[in-house]
Write an enzyme that holds these catalytic residues in place. Structure first.
Site, PDB file in Angstrom:
ATOM      1  N   ARG A 261      32.274  42.790  -8.317  1.00 41.49           N
ATOM      2  CA  ARG A 261      33.252  41.634  -8.050  1.00 41.49           C
ATOM      3  C   ARG A 261      33.499  41.582  -6.905  1.00 41.49           C
ATOM      4  NH1 ARG A 261      37.542  42.087 -13.202  1.00 41.49           N
ATOM      5  NH2 ARG A 261      36.261  42.195 -14.787  1.00 41.49           N
ATOM      6  N   ARG A 276      40.405  49.400  -7.191  1.00 43.97           N
ATOM      7  CA  ARG A 276      39.749  48.031  -7.243  1.00 43.97           C
ATOM      8  C   ARG A 276      38.488  47.958  -6.208  1.00 43.97           C
ATOM      9  NH1 ARG A 276      42.215  43.112  -8.294  1.00 43.97           N
ATOM     10  NH2 ARG A 276      44.217  44.297  -8.664  1.00 43.97           N
ATOM     11  N   GLU A 348      47.271  48.466 -14.725  1.00 47.94           N
ATOM     12  CA  GLU A 348      46.395  47.910 -15.607  1.00 47.94           C
ATOM     13  C   GLU A 348      45.215  48.765 -15.824  1.00 47.94           C
ATOM     14  OE1 GLU A 348      43.368  44.108 -16.062  1.00 47.94           O
ATOM     15  OE2 GLU A 348      45.041  44.048 -14.861  1.00 47.94           O
ATOM     16  N   SER A 351      42.494  44.633 -20.286  1.00 48.50           N
ATOM     17  CA  SER A 351      43.162  43.459 -20.528  1.00 48.50           C
ATOM     18  C   SER A 351      42.310  42.789 -21.849  1.00 48.50           C
ATOM     19  CB  SER A 351      42.809  42.457 -19.459  1.00 48.50           C
ATOM     20  OG  SER A 351      43.622  41.187 -19.537  1.00 48.50           O
ATOM     21  N   ARG A 389      39.133  53.574 -13.844  1.00 50.44           N
ATOM     22  CA  ARG A 389      40.543  53.630 -13.790  1.00 50.44           C
ATOM     23  C   ARG A 389      40.856  54.563 -15.012  1.00 50.44           C
ATOM     24  NH1 ARG A 389      43.285  47.709 -12.601  1.00 50.44           N
ATOM     25  NH2 ARG A 389      42.094  47.205 -11.105  1.00 50.44           N
TER      26      ARG A 389
END
Length: 421
Positions: A261, A276, A348, A351, A389
């Site tokens: 990403r 991230r 988070e 999801s 994560r």
């Protein structure tokens, strides 16, 4: 993609639902395109009827051995008009499709209304938050242990990349194996998909055209291929343009992949460490279901992701996202947030989303039930889990006063160690 019939039959209700998630439907543009489509269709039908009438008359005249030349010329003229109209129709349909492609999925009735994350609703908490005096973050811990090297990663690739070393690399690999073993035991079929996909696949799951700036792409022949931002893209598109047998549903897959990403527009957020990244690992859960199965599948899929956190003993909470905080393609989403001691908050880690038939319409994924009439499938997916994560959460929640890391018990056979020193 939104069902166009919903706009035609209940425009006000759809606009109101979209407004709840902060999207203003351009009604004037919709009505203009819809009117042009209808007018072109009516004109085409009239021309086809005229063509058929003239053709029948030409045939009658020829059988009667009478002169049909004027009608033959008229027949050509009608045919030319019809060809021009069909070309115009294709342009109108393309414009209408582009318009629909930019509309997000209307929220499910059970989703709380709100503008941003402050309106999200906590559903539950699990686990005991550890009592750690002056907790260190994963960057300090990993660097001191020699298992995380951000400086050399920056030298090789730039910001937002990481090098994992020794037991740090082995911990990542152990987590991948542990997650896959758990999810396949829970009934998911493991998939190893391509990591480069075409534009049709990105369109099918809703990344294109809206989120192209967030994607990495490479030249391939005369076109391009996109690096996947999540395994959701290739796994969902396994069944693009196919009809699934209703009795085979729900169909559950899991896949480990690297994810890529660009994180366009997110600079300044989570820039320290590996929360991230431009490149990271995930184990993804993807489900295909009939409409009457899908809501229960969302609960099951979310529970399957939670089971990984519970098995690792990581404190977390489940949050129902409000209308203004959901992703573009989702109609209902649960976020799972893991506790990070260094930040004194939950962050988070998964999801889990139910898309209704939104993606299936874009990718043309249908099912055929007992009555034989095809209907669009419902798609769902969720991280089970984001591996990096989880790595962060294990370091921070398992940190000891001497800087070592206590490894969760069920992970020790995979890692071959009880403590990372």
């Amino acid at each position: 993609m939104l069902d166009a019939n919903l706009l035609r039959t209940d425009l006000d209700a759809v606009a109101a639902r979209l407004a709840e998630r902060g999207y203003t439907l351009d009604r004037a543009r919709y009505q203009e395109l819809d009117q042009r489509r209808r007018a072109a269709l009516q004109e085409a039908e009239a021309l086809k009827a005229e063509r058929n009438r003239v053709s029948d008359e030409v045939g009658r005249l020829k059988r009667a051995k009478e002169n049909a030349d004027p009608l033959i010329a008229q027949q050509r003229e009608v045919g030319d008009k019809l060809k021009a109209l069909e070309a115009a129709e294709r342009g109108i349909e393309a414009a209408f499709k582009d318009f629909l492609a930019g509309i997000p999925n209307p929220p499910h009735a059970s989703v709380p209304s709100g503008r941003d994350e402050h309106a999200n609703v906590e559903i539950k908490r699990w686990g005991q938050v550890p009592d750690i005096a002056a907790p260190r973050d994963h960057v300090d811990l990993g660097t001191a242990l020699g298992i995380l090297d951000l400086d050399r990663a920056a030298k090789i690739s730039g910001a937002r990349f990481a090098v994992l070393k020794g037991l740090g690399a082995k911990l990542e690999r152990a987590l991948i194996s542990f997650m896959l073993d758990r999810q396949t035991a829970a009934g998911y079929t493991e998939i190893i998909p391509p990591y480069l996909v075409n534009a049709e696949s990105m369109y099918g799951t809703g990344q294109l055209p809206k989120f192209e700036q967030d994607l990495f792409k490479v030249s391939h022949g005369e076109g391009v291929l996109y690096l996947i931002p999540t395994a959701e893209v290739p796994v969902t598109n396994l069944y693009r343009d196919e009809i699934l047998a209703a009795e085979s549903l729900p169909l559950r897959h899991c896949a480990f992949t690297p994810c890529f990403r660009s994180e366009a527009g997110s600079y300044g957020r989570d820039t320290k460490g590996i929360i991230r990244q431009h490149q990271f690992h995930k184990v993804e859960l993807v489900t295909f279901a009939a409409a009457d199965q899908a809501e229960a599948e969302l609960e099951r899929l979310t529970s399957d992701a939670e089971a990984i956190l519970e098995a690792l003993g990581l404190p977390y909470r489940r949050v129902l996202l409000c209308t203004g905080d959901m992703g573009f393609s989702s109609q209902k989403t649960y976020d799972l947030e893991v506790w990070l001691p260094s930040q004194n908050t939950y962050r988070e880690i998964s999801s889990c989303s139910w898309f209704g038939d939104f993606q299936a319409r874009r990718a043309n994924i249908r099912l055929r039930g007992k009555e034989g009439k095809p209907a669009f499938a419902h798609t769902l997916n969720g991280s089970g889990l984001a591996v990096g994560r989880t790595w962060v959460a294990i370091l921070e929640n398992g940190q000891q006063p001497d800087g070592s890391i206590r490894v969760p018990e069920l992970l020790r056979p995979y890692l071959g160690a009880e403590v990372i020193r």
